[in-house]
Design an enzyme around this catalytic site. Structure first.
Site, mmCIF file in Angstrom:
data_model
loop_
_atom_site.group_PDB
_atom_site.id
_atom_site.type_symbol
_atom_site.label_atom_id
_atom_site.label_comp_id
_atom_site.label_asym_id
_atom_site.label_seq_id
_atom_site.Cartn_x
_atom_site.Cartn_y
_atom_site.Cartn_z
ATOM 1 N N SER A 104 5.056 4.291 -2.202
ATOM 2 C CA SER A 104 4.766 4.378 -3.179
ATOM 3 C C SER A 104 5.857 4.112 -4.825
ATOM 4 O O SER A 104 5.537 3.557 -5.481
ATOM 5 C CB SER A 104 3.502 4.595 -3.915
ATOM 6 O OG SER A 104 3.691 6.137 -4.075
ATOM 7 N N GLU A 116 1.820 4.015 9.148
ATOM 8 C CA GLU A 116 0.760 3.155 8.559
ATOM 9 C C GLU A 116 -0.025 1.815 9.569
ATOM 10 O O GLU A 116 1.209 1.528 10.426
ATOM 11 C CB GLU A 116 0.753 2.211 7.556
ATOM 12 C CG GLU A 116 1.298 2.839 5.834
ATOM 13 C CD GLU A 116 1.644 1.830 4.620
ATOM 14 O OE1 GLU A 116 1.443 0.891 5.458
ATOM 15 O OE2 GLU A 116 1.725 2.316 3.820
ATOM 16 N N GLU A 124 -7.432 4.801 2.957
ATOM 17 C CA GLU A 124 -7.582 3.842 1.532
ATOM 18 C C GLU A 124 -7.798 2.624 1.794
ATOM 19 O O GLU A 124 -8.043 2.014 2.804
ATOM 20 C CB GLU A 124 -6.204 3.334 2.053
ATOM 21 C CG GLU A 124 -5.425 2.674 0.102
ATOM 22 C CD GLU A 124 -4.141 2.612 -0.186
ATOM 23 O OE1 GLU A 124 -3.086 3.375 0.519
ATOM 24 O OE2 GLU A 124 -3.593 2.432 -0.709
HETATM 25 O O1 KIV Z 1 2.793 5.618 -0.724
HETATM 26 C C1 KIV Z 1 1.584 6.311 -1.455
HETATM 27 O O2 KIV Z 1 1.361 6.363 -2.877
HETATM 28 C C2 KIV Z 1 0.245 5.938 -0.421
HETATM 29 C C3 KIV Z 1 -0.644 6.539 -1.053
HETATM 30 C C4 KIV Z 1 -1.125 4.802 -1.520
HETATM 31 C C5 KIV Z 1 -1.743 7.784 -0.110
HETATM 32 O O3 KIV Z 1 0.833 6.010 1.294
#
Ligand code: KIV
Length: 260
Positions: free
Chosen positions: A43, A113, A179
Site C-alpha cells: 500500500s 495475495e 480483506e
Molecule cells: O499493503 C497493505 O497495506 C495491505 C493491507 C491492506 C492488509 O496488504
C-alpha cells in the site's frame, strides 16, 4: 519478535494488533505503543508514492522500506512484508528469490495475495524456511480484474474463499489476512482455521486487526467505510496508536459496522 512469540500471544486469546508501517520513525513509535505486527505493505505505492494502485511497487522499494522499518522496530515487533506484484506469481523459485531478499532486509514473514493456486508456492517457501501469510478477499494487486469491490458476498465466492483459506493453511501458511469480506464469512474462516486471521474490513470476529496507517491518522482523502480515524480527539500520535491497540485488544474496534 519471532513467529513463535506472535503465535503464542494469539494462542492465549490475545487479539493481534497490526498496522502498516513504512519508515523507521513510525516503526519506533509503533513498537513503543505495543503494536504487535508492523506490515510493510505494498500500500506504500499509494500512501507514500501517490500511485493509484499498488501495482508499480518494486521489490527494491519493498527491501528499502523493510530495512528502515526493521531498524526502527529494533527487534521489538513482528515485521511482515508484502511480496509486490510480479515477484511471486510466475513460479515458486521466483517467489523464493524475492522472499529471501525481504527476509534478508529484516522481515519475519512475507505476505502474498491469492488463493489455492498459490498453495504449491506457499509449501515451497515454508519448506525452505520462509514463514508465509496469506491474503484473501479483496486483493489490491488484482484490481484490474476485480476493482476494489468487496468479496465473498455470494455463496459461490464465499465457498471458494473458505476452500482457498484451507488450501493455503494446509500448504503451511501461518497467518491469514482477510480483506473486505462479510463478518459472518470472516467468522467462519476464523473458526475453521487453526492459524490466526487478521481482518481489515472484515468485522470483529478475526483473531487480529490491521489498518493502513494513513486511514488511522485521518490522512486518506476518501477513507474506506471500515476505517476509523484514531487521531481526531487524541492529543498525540502516541495516544492515537495506543488507543487503537487498546480498542483492538478490548474488542471495541472493529465493530460489526466495520466491514463490508
Ligand atoms: O499493503 C497493505 O497495506 C495491505 C493491507 C491492506 C492488509 O496488504
Amino acid at each position: 519478535m519471532f513467529l513463535p512469540q506472535l503465535l503464542a500471544k494469539s494462542a492465549k486469546g490475545e487479539k493481534l494488533v497490526a498496522l502498516t508501517c513504512y519508515d523507521a520513525s513510525f516503526a519506533r513509535l509503533m513498537t513503543r505503543c505495543g503494536i504487535d505486527i508492523l506490515l510493510v505493505g505494498d500500500s506504500l505505492g499509494m500512501t507514500i508514492q501517490g500511485h493509484a494502485t499498488t501495482l508499480p511497487v518494486t521489490l527494491e522499494q519493498m527491501v528499502y522500506h523493510t530495512e528502515a522499518v526493521t531498524r526502527g522496530a529494533g527487534g521489538g515487533a513482528f515485521i511482515l512484508a508484502d511480496l509486490p506484484f510480479g515477484t511471486y506469481q510466475a513460479s515458486a523459485e521466483q517467489a523464493f528469490a524475492a522472499s529471501a531478499r525481504l527476509l534478508a532486509a529484516g522481515a519475519n514473514m512475507v505476505k502474498l495475495e491469492g488463493g489455492g493456486v498459490l498453495a504449491p508456492t506457499v509449501r515451497f517457501l515454508v519448506e525452505r524456511g520462509v514463514p508465509v501469510c496469506g491474503h484473501l478477499g479483496l486483493l489490491p494487486q488484482s484490481v484490474n480484474r476485480t476493482g476494489y469491490a468487496p468479496q465473498g458476498r455470494d455463496v459461490t465466492s464465499a465457498t471458494r474463499l473458505l476452500q482457498d483459506a484451507e488450501a493455503l493453511m494446509q500448504a503451511g501458511a501461518q497467518l491469514m489476512v482477510l480483506e473486505s469480506i462479510p463478518s459472518v464469512l470472516a467468522e467462519e474462516v476464523t473458526q475453521r482455521l487453526s492459524i490466526p486471521t487478521i481482518g481489515i474490513g472484515a468485522g470483529p470476529y478475526c483473531n487480529g486487526q490491521v489498518l493502513v496507517l494513513q486511514d488511522l491518522l485521518g490522512l486518506t482523502p476518501k477513507p474506506p467505510r471500515f476505517a476509523r480515524d484514531f487521531l481526531t480527539g487524541a492529543l498525540s500520535l502516541e495516544e492515537a496508536l495506543v488507543n487503537y491497540a487498546r480498542a483492538v485488544r478490548e474488542g471495541t474496534f472493529p465493530g460489526p459496522e466495520h466491514c463490508v
